[in-house]
Design a protein around this motif. Sequence first.
Motif, mmCIF file in Angstrom:
data_model
loop_
_atom_site.group_PDB
_atom_site.id
_atom_site.type_symbol
_atom_site.label_atom_id
_atom_site.label_comp_id
_atom_site.label_asym_id
_atom_site.label_seq_id
_atom_site.Cartn_x
_atom_site.Cartn_y
_atom_site.Cartn_z
ATOM 1 N N MET A 7 0.832 -1.206 0.000
ATOM 2 C CA MET A 7 0.000 0.000 0.000
ATOM 3 C C MET A 7 0.866 1.255 0.000
ATOM 4 S SD MET A 7 -3.170 -1.017 2.510
ATOM 5 C CE MET A 7 -4.137 0.450 2.114
ATOM 6 N N ARG A 8 1.995 1.192 0.677
ATOM 7 C CA ARG A 8 2.859 2.368 0.739
ATOM 8 C C ARG A 8 3.629 2.578 -0.561
ATOM 9 N NH1 ARG A 8 4.112 -0.003 5.902
ATOM 10 N NH2 ARG A 8 2.865 1.019 7.503
ATOM 11 N N THR A 9 3.974 1.472 -1.222
ATOM 12 C CA THR A 9 4.841 1.613 -2.404
ATOM 13 C C THR A 9 4.060 1.678 -3.712
ATOM 14 O OG1 THR A 9 5.102 -0.797 -2.531
ATOM 15 C CG2 THR A 9 6.749 0.420 -1.273
ATOM 16 N N ALA A 10 2.901 1.027 -3.766
ATOM 17 C CA ALA A 10 2.210 0.912 -5.054
ATOM 18 C C ALA A 10 1.030 1.862 -5.192
ATOM 19 C CB ALA A 10 1.726 -0.543 -5.249
ATOM 20 N N LEU A 11 0.612 2.483 -4.101
ATOM 21 C CA LEU A 11 -0.576 3.342 -4.152
ATOM 22 C C LEU A 11 -0.211 4.804 -3.933
ATOM 23 C CD1 LEU A 11 -3.081 1.244 -1.976
ATOM 24 C CD2 LEU A 11 -2.621 1.057 -4.431
ATOM 25 N N THR A 12 -1.036 5.664 -4.493
ATOM 26 C CA THR A 12 -0.895 7.095 -4.205
ATOM 27 C C THR A 12 -1.553 7.376 -2.852
ATOM 28 O OG1 THR A 12 -3.013 7.710 -5.174
ATOM 29 C CG2 THR A 12 -1.120 7.574 -6.685
ATOM 30 N N VAL A 33 -6.907 0.283 -7.048
ATOM 31 C CA VAL A 33 -6.153 -0.111 -5.848
ATOM 32 C C VAL A 33 -5.973 -1.626 -5.824
ATOM 33 C CG1 VAL A 33 -6.397 -0.396 -3.334
ATOM 34 C CG2 VAL A 33 -6.714 1.857 -4.385
ATOM 35 N N ARG A 34 -7.039 -2.328 -6.043
ATOM 36 C CA ARG A 34 -6.966 -3.795 -5.979
ATOM 37 C C ARG A 34 -6.037 -4.350 -7.055
ATOM 38 N NH1 ARG A 34 -13.428 -3.967 -4.741
ATOM 39 N NH2 ARG A 34 -13.305 -4.606 -2.552
ATOM 40 N N VAL A 35 -6.135 -3.812 -8.258
ATOM 41 C CA VAL A 35 -5.268 -4.288 -9.334
ATOM 42 C C VAL A 35 -3.799 -4.025 -8.982
ATOM 43 C CG1 VAL A 35 -4.590 -3.898 -11.737
ATOM 44 C CG2 VAL A 35 -7.025 -4.062 -11.137
#
Lengths: 102, 223
Positions: free
Chosen positions: B144-149, B187-189
């Motif tokens: 969540m920290r690395t892949a999401l804005t 987000v899920r993808v």
Amino acid sequence: MNPTPPSESGSLTPAAIGELVLDTTPWLSCDECFERMDTHVEALLRDPGHHDLAMDRHLQGCAACQEEVQSLRALLTSEGTARRGDHGPEAGSADQPGPLTR
Amino acid sequence: MTERGEPADWVEALSTPGPGQVQALHLLHQLMVRAAAHQVWRMRAVLPNSSPGAVEVIANQAADEAMTALLAKVHTFEGRSRFTTWAYKFAILQAATDVRRVQWQHREVELHDLELSDPPTVGHDSPEHQAEASDLARAVARAMRTALTPHQRRVALALLVDDIPIDVLADRLGTSRGALYKTVHDVRVRLRTELASRGYLLDATATVAPKDQPILSNPAGTP
């Protein structure tokens, strides 16, 4: 105003992780789900094994749309039951409101 | 007219001025009240006041709003379902949205980011499953920290972790249910792709295992 309930707020419980990594492909928007909702529910009532992958995945991933589809299905089921002459759930039971005055 | 006293062609009846239109509008309103009442009754447990009178007020207001929305789109009805089924969905959508709004009207919605100190929450009985769950929770937090804005994280946490209803969040943020669902889908993808690349899912398209089973493909975890 009351704050958001603090219990479990922000906690990555197993249930929350399941929601976060749910596979909701193929993509289907809430608008398209609404468009298909009536035909989808009628198809389910004709054939409980009816399968629409995009709808099924969307409904797994969108609690609001899922509630509305389940509600429409319950309403049509209760109407069908009533039309067949069964009494169905009594007014005021879990899914059936009492008569409204308007 | 059908045996139930309904117009044989609802669209024509609703669109053609005259006594038939007045009757059709009256019948349609009855349908909308019925469906809205059904929906509010289903969700009454979440209402601050679930008395029959309060339920009736919400149902009638929702029926009125839904009827307006339906009449604006009546020309788009294609006959792929029964007209009554098509009509019901407008009332059910409006009533459900209204109930969620009332449920949250005095509650503050706070968007927050993932706390670095958030401990993984686990509830497994065996040490092995607990270790797997803790490892997965850490991996998800890292993804969540690395892949999401930041925006994606806040929306995902609000909807999927804090269980704020999507209509309520859309209303507070001045956006739509559809826009928020698109954010959640992205987000899920992203999370699935990230976790698959780190060996936590068999692949990004793998079906998620039931929630009481670990979904790790590599129980030892890949840092």
